[in-house]
Design a protein around this motif. Structure first.
Motif, PDB file in Angstrom:
ATOM      1  N   TYR A  85       0.728  -0.601  -0.103  1.00 27.81           N
ATOM      2  CA  TYR A  85      -0.393  -0.086  -0.327  1.00 27.81           C
ATOM      3  C   TYR A  85       0.988   1.868   0.701  1.00 27.81           C
ATOM      4  CZ  TYR A  85      -3.967   3.199   1.185  1.00 27.81           C
ATOM      5  OH  TYR A  85      -5.196   3.998   1.282  1.00 27.81           O
ATOM      6  N   HIS A  86       0.510   1.557  -1.101  1.00 31.09           N
ATOM      7  CA  HIS A  86       1.572   3.851  -1.172  1.00 31.09           C
ATOM      8  C   HIS A  86       0.621   4.612  -2.150  1.00 31.09           C
ATOM      9  CE1 HIS A  86       4.029   6.629  -2.127  1.00 31.09           C
ATOM     10  NE2 HIS A  86       4.741   6.284  -1.487  1.00 31.09           N
ATOM     11  N   GLU A  87      -0.171   5.064  -1.633  1.00 32.67           N
ATOM     12  CA  GLU A  87      -0.924   6.459  -1.552  1.00 32.67           C
ATOM     13  C   GLU A  87      -0.399   6.127  -3.351  1.00 32.67           C
ATOM     14  OE1 GLU A  87      -1.810   8.772   0.696  1.00 32.67           O
ATOM     15  OE2 GLU A  87      -2.595   7.563   2.123  1.00 32.67           O
ATOM     16  N   THR A  88       0.448   7.121  -3.529  1.00 35.70           N
ATOM     17  CA  THR A  88       1.333   7.713  -4.530  1.00 35.70           C
ATOM     18  C   THR A  88       1.542   6.822  -5.476  1.00 35.70           C
ATOM     19  OG1 THR A  88       2.005   9.325  -2.615  1.00 35.70           O
ATOM     20  CG2 THR A  88       3.084   9.482  -4.764  1.00 35.70           C
ATOM     21  N   LEU A  89       2.074   4.897  -4.929  1.00 41.51           N
ATOM     22  CA  LEU A  89       3.110   4.600  -5.712  1.00 41.51           C
ATOM     23  C   LEU A  89       2.110   3.362  -6.426  1.00 41.51           C
ATOM     24  CD1 LEU A  89       6.708   4.234  -4.784  1.00 41.51           C
ATOM     25  CD2 LEU A  89       5.734   5.782  -6.256  1.00 41.51           C
ATOM     26  N   MET A  90       1.027   3.589  -5.351  1.00 41.71           N
ATOM     27  CA  MET A  90       0.772   1.352  -6.066  1.00 41.71           C
ATOM     28  C   MET A  90      -0.547   2.448  -7.169  1.00 41.71           C
ATOM     29  SD  MET A  90      -2.293   1.883  -2.889  1.00 41.71           S
ATOM     30  CE  MET A  90      -3.230   3.021  -2.450  1.00 41.71           C
ATOM     31  N   ALA A  91      -0.758   0.944  -8.316  1.00 44.34           N
ATOM     32  CA  ALA A  91      -1.471   1.442  -9.041  1.00 44.34           C
ATOM     33  C   ALA A  91      -2.811   1.129  -8.615  1.00 44.34           C
ATOM     34  CB  ALA A  91      -1.157  -0.157 -10.052  1.00 44.34           C
ATOM     35  N   SER A  92      -3.246   0.623  -8.220  1.00 47.89           N
ATOM     36  CA  SER A  92      -4.941   0.254  -7.810  1.00 47.89           C
ATOM     37  C   SER A  92      -4.778   1.637  -6.735  1.00 47.89           C
ATOM     38  CB  SER A  92      -5.326  -1.076  -6.295  1.00 47.89           C
ATOM     39  OG  SER A  92      -4.368  -1.194  -5.954  1.00 47.89           O
ATOM     40  N   SER A  93      -6.573   1.750  -6.794  1.00 46.31           N
ATOM     41  CA  SER A  93      -7.059   2.383  -5.898  1.00 46.31           C
ATOM     42  C   SER A  93      -8.542   1.963  -5.463  1.00 46.31           C
ATOM     43  CB  SER A  93      -7.261   3.569  -6.793  1.00 46.31           C
ATOM     44  OG  SER A  93      -8.185   3.484  -8.009  1.00 46.31           O
ATOM     45  N   GLY A  94      -8.850   2.966  -4.103  1.00 47.94           N
ATOM     46  CA  GLY A  94     -10.612   2.433  -4.293  1.00 47.94           C
ATOM     47  C   GLY A  94     -10.803   1.345  -3.073  1.00 47.94           C
ATOM     48  N   GLU A  95     -11.683   0.576  -3.581  1.00 48.39           N
ATOM     49  CA  GLU A  95     -11.568  -0.715  -3.150  1.00 48.39           C
ATOM     50  C   GLU A  95     -10.985  -1.744  -3.016  1.00 48.39           C
ATOM     51  OE1 GLU A  95     -15.905  -1.829  -3.342  1.00 48.39           O
ATOM     52  OE2 GLU A  95     -16.718  -0.527  -3.214  1.00 48.39           O
ATOM     53  N   LEU A  96     -10.230  -2.250  -4.327  1.00 47.92           N
ATOM     54  CA  LEU A  96      -9.260  -2.800  -4.010  1.00 47.92           C
ATOM     55  C   LEU A  96      -7.665  -2.831  -3.499  1.00 47.92           C
ATOM     56  CD1 LEU A  96      -8.218  -5.266  -5.207  1.00 47.92           C
ATOM     57  CD2 LEU A  96      -7.357  -4.723  -7.206  1.00 47.92           C
ATOM     58  N   ALA A  97      -7.853  -1.343  -3.298  1.00 41.53           N
ATOM     59  CA  ALA A  97      -6.553  -0.718  -2.134  1.00 41.53           C
ATOM     60  C   ALA A  97      -6.369  -1.448  -1.351  1.00 41.53           C
ATOM     61  CB  ALA A  97      -6.157   0.820  -2.966  1.00 41.53           C
ATOM     62  N   GLU A  98      -8.547  -0.789  -0.542  1.00 39.46           N
ATOM     63  CA  GLU A  98      -8.185  -1.094   0.398  1.00 39.46           C
ATOM     64  C   GLU A  98      -8.297  -2.021   1.100  1.00 39.46           C
ATOM     65  OE1 GLU A  98      -8.589   2.027   2.929  1.00 39.46           O
ATOM     66  OE2 GLU A  98      -7.745   2.788   1.132  1.00 39.46           O
ATOM     67  N   LYS A  99      -9.070  -3.158   0.473  1.00 38.85           N
ATOM     68  CA  LYS A  99      -9.198  -4.464   0.577  1.00 38.85           C
ATOM     69  C   LYS A  99      -7.346  -4.527   1.150  1.00 38.85           C
ATOM     70  CE  LYS A  99     -10.849  -8.587  -0.870  1.00 38.85           C
ATOM     71  NZ  LYS A  99     -10.103  -9.583  -2.265  1.00 38.85           N
ATOM     72  N   VAL A 100      -6.265  -4.562   0.391  1.00 36.91           N
ATOM     73  CA  VAL A 100      -5.622  -5.264   0.396  1.00 36.91           C
ATOM     74  C   VAL A 100      -4.475  -4.334   1.535  1.00 36.91           C
ATOM     75  CG1 VAL A 100      -3.274  -5.340  -0.603  1.00 36.91           C
ATOM     76  CG2 VAL A 100      -4.605  -5.697  -2.135  1.00 36.91           C
ATOM     77  N   TYR A 101      -4.910  -3.627   1.422  1.00 35.28           N
ATOM     78  CA  TYR A 101      -4.277  -2.250   3.240  1.00 35.28           C
ATOM     79  C   TYR A 101      -4.772  -3.838   3.861  1.00 35.28           C
ATOM     80  CZ  TYR A 101      -4.131   0.823   6.513  1.00 35.28           C
ATOM     81  OH  TYR A 101      -3.772   1.755   7.742  1.00 35.28           O
ATOM     82  N   HIS A 102      -5.683  -3.629   3.836  1.00 42.29           N
ATOM     83  CA  HIS A 102      -7.017  -4.477   5.576  1.00 42.29           C
ATOM     84  C   HIS A 102      -5.960  -5.708   6.066  1.00 42.29           C
ATOM     85  CE1 HIS A 102      -8.827  -0.903   6.986  1.00 42.29           C
ATOM     86  NE2 HIS A 102      -9.259  -0.429   5.912  1.00 42.29           N
ATOM     87  N   GLU A 103      -6.663  -6.563   4.849  1.00 37.82           N
ATOM     88  CA  GLU A 103      -6.180  -7.677   4.594  1.00 37.82           C
ATOM     89  C   GLU A 103      -4.456  -7.694   4.947  1.00 37.82           C
ATOM     90  OE1 GLU A 103      -8.539 -10.049   0.954  1.00 37.82           O
ATOM     91  OE2 GLU A 103      -6.479  -9.386   0.648  1.00 37.82           O
ATOM     92  N   THR A 104      -3.775  -6.951   4.630  1.00 36.18           N
ATOM     93  CA  THR A 104      -2.321  -6.917   5.386  1.00 36.18           C
ATOM     94  C   THR A 104      -1.762  -6.537   7.182  1.00 36.18           C
ATOM     95  OG1 THR A 104      -1.446  -5.938   3.560  1.00 36.18           O
ATOM     96  CG2 THR A 104      -0.248  -6.118   4.834  1.00 36.18           C
ATOM     97  N   LEU A 105      -3.119  -5.393   6.999  1.00 34.00           N
ATOM     98  CA  LEU A 105      -2.688  -5.512   8.729  1.00 34.00           C
ATOM     99  C   LEU A 105      -3.416  -6.225   9.708  1.00 34.00           C
ATOM    100  CD1 LEU A 105      -4.732  -1.952   9.171  1.00 34.00           C
ATOM    101  CD2 LEU A 105      -2.539  -1.778   8.738  1.00 34.00           C
ATOM    102  N   LYS A 106      -4.684  -7.149   9.215  1.00 34.05           N
ATOM    103  CA  LYS A 106      -5.006  -8.097   9.464  1.00 34.05           C
ATOM    104  C   LYS A 106      -3.890  -9.445   9.721  1.00 34.05           C
ATOM    105  CE  LYS A 106      -9.828  -9.746   9.601  1.00 34.05           C
ATOM    106  NZ  LYS A 106     -10.109 -10.582   8.823  1.00 34.05           N
ATOM    107  N   GLU A 107      -3.043  -9.791   8.632  1.00 34.54           N
ATOM    108  CA  GLU A 107      -1.576 -10.365   8.546  1.00 34.54           C
ATOM    109  C   GLU A 107      -0.711 -10.417   9.456  1.00 34.54           C
ATOM    110  OE1 GLU A 107       1.260 -11.099   4.465  1.00 34.54           O
ATOM    111  OE2 GLU A 107      -0.970 -11.091   4.402  1.00 34.54           O
ATOM    112  N   GLY A 108      -0.602  -9.529   9.225  1.00 36.34           N
ATOM    113  CA  GLY A 108       0.783  -8.936  10.490  1.00 36.34           C
ATOM    114  C   GLY A 108       2.429  -9.246   9.780  1.00 36.34           C
TER     115      GLY A 108
END
Ligand code: SF4
Length: 313
Positions: A85-108
């Motif tokens: 997740y990187h707001e400026t560099l990531m290719a994805s946006s919106g729900e997809l980006a948020e999904k990856v972000y929250h999955e990573t938080l959970k994964e630790g």
């Protein structure tokens, strides 16, 4: 070993070239580093996940990181780490980006990078998606392996500290996690990549100083390695930039804060070693220090350095 290199998308030649560069960053022999990186790659089941958040920033540290040519930023992002997740560099946006972000938080187990400061005066100075940035940083730090403050703002508040938002660094908001401060305005890309590589290859944080800065990059005074130091000692202080006879003279009377600043800028320089602030005639602003920016201004006056006294030479 070849298999691991394949996994990381590297040819053996590229791997050795990359090793030589990283070894120079970390100040170790290439052979020792190649062995430890190979070991780390063998051990690593996956590339370390990284989350990069941006708060009160100008994205200058992202731009500085993007300017890394050797190894290229693409090689770092695609081959060495898993930038989730990187707001400026990531290719994805919106729900997809948020999904990856929250999955990573959970994964630790990820490395959390924070760019920009966090408002202390009022949360409303920095809301992301309607949420205070302070809350977002605390939440993201919870399951992180460690937190790296990228640049002067995230380390100590930086320029936003001198504004009504009273920005502060990550260390004033996050507790109970290892924190590494990598100041400078902007961050030096080699400091950032070198720190991540140190964690990856050695499995531990680099040695830190009292301000949680890696000693390998911030262990020396700019003044001590400055090529203008002979002029300082001889009392040749530049007074007029337009006078060719004063070329290369010490910038102390033009407000240089090099005697207060800890960084390897004089030897590492910037843009692949092309030049650095003092090298092109600008006084050091001590952007490596917790007092930057407010305590270092006015930038072109020596008053603060004079108040603290001349360094012993
Ligand atoms: Fe270099 Fe600044 Fe020290 Fe002069 S005062 S020698 S310009 S670091």
């Amino acid at each position: 070993m070849e298999k691991e290199l394949e996994l990381y998308g590297l040819s053996r030649r590229e791997f050795l070239k990359t090793c030589a560069f990283f070894a120079s960053l970390l100040g170790v022999s290439q052979m020792e580093f190649t062995k430890s990186l190979a070991y780390a790659l063998e051990k690593a089941k996956r590339k370390p996940p990284v989350i990069w958040l941006e708060g009160q920033d100008c994205a200058g540290c992202t731009i500085s990181f993007s300017g890394l040519l050797e190894p290229s930023v693409a090689s770092v992002i695609l081959d060495k780490i898993s930038l989730r997740y990187h707001e400026t560099l990531m290719a994805s946006s919106g729900e997809l980006a948020e999904k990856v972000y929250h999955e990573t938080l959970k994964e630790g187990g990820y490395i959390l990078l924070v760019e920009g400061s966090i408002p202390k005066a009022d949360d409303r100075f920095c809301l992301v998606g309607g949420r205070p940035f302070r809350e977002i940083v605390i939440e993201a730090a919870k399951n992180a392996e460690c937190v790296i403050a990228v640049g002067a703002c995230a380390s100590f508040g930086g320029i936003p500290k001198a504004t009504p938002s009273k920005g502060v660094g990550v260390g004033e908001v996050v507790s109970g996690k290892p924190i590494i401060n990598i100041p400078l305005c902007p961050v030096h890309p080699e400091h950032l990549v070198g720190t991540i590589l140190h964690i990856l290859t050695k499995g531990r944080l680099p040695e830190l100083d009292d301000h949680k800065r890696p000693v390998m990059f911030f262990g020396q005074l700019v003044h001590d390695k400055c090529p203008r130091k002979d002029h300082f000692e001889a009392g040749n202080f530049l007074k007029d930039w337009n006078d060719p006879s004063q070329r290369g003279w010490c910038l102390y009377e033009k407000g240089c804060k090099g005697p207060l600043a800890y960084s390897d800028c004089p030897v590492r320089k910037w843009n692949q070693g092309i030049n650095w602030c003092i090298g092109c005639g600008a006084p050091c602003m001590a952007c490596s220090e917790p007092g930057f920016y407010s305590e270092m201004s006015p930038l072109y006056m020596a008053s603060l350095v004079l108040e603290k006294g001349l360094p012993k030479v």
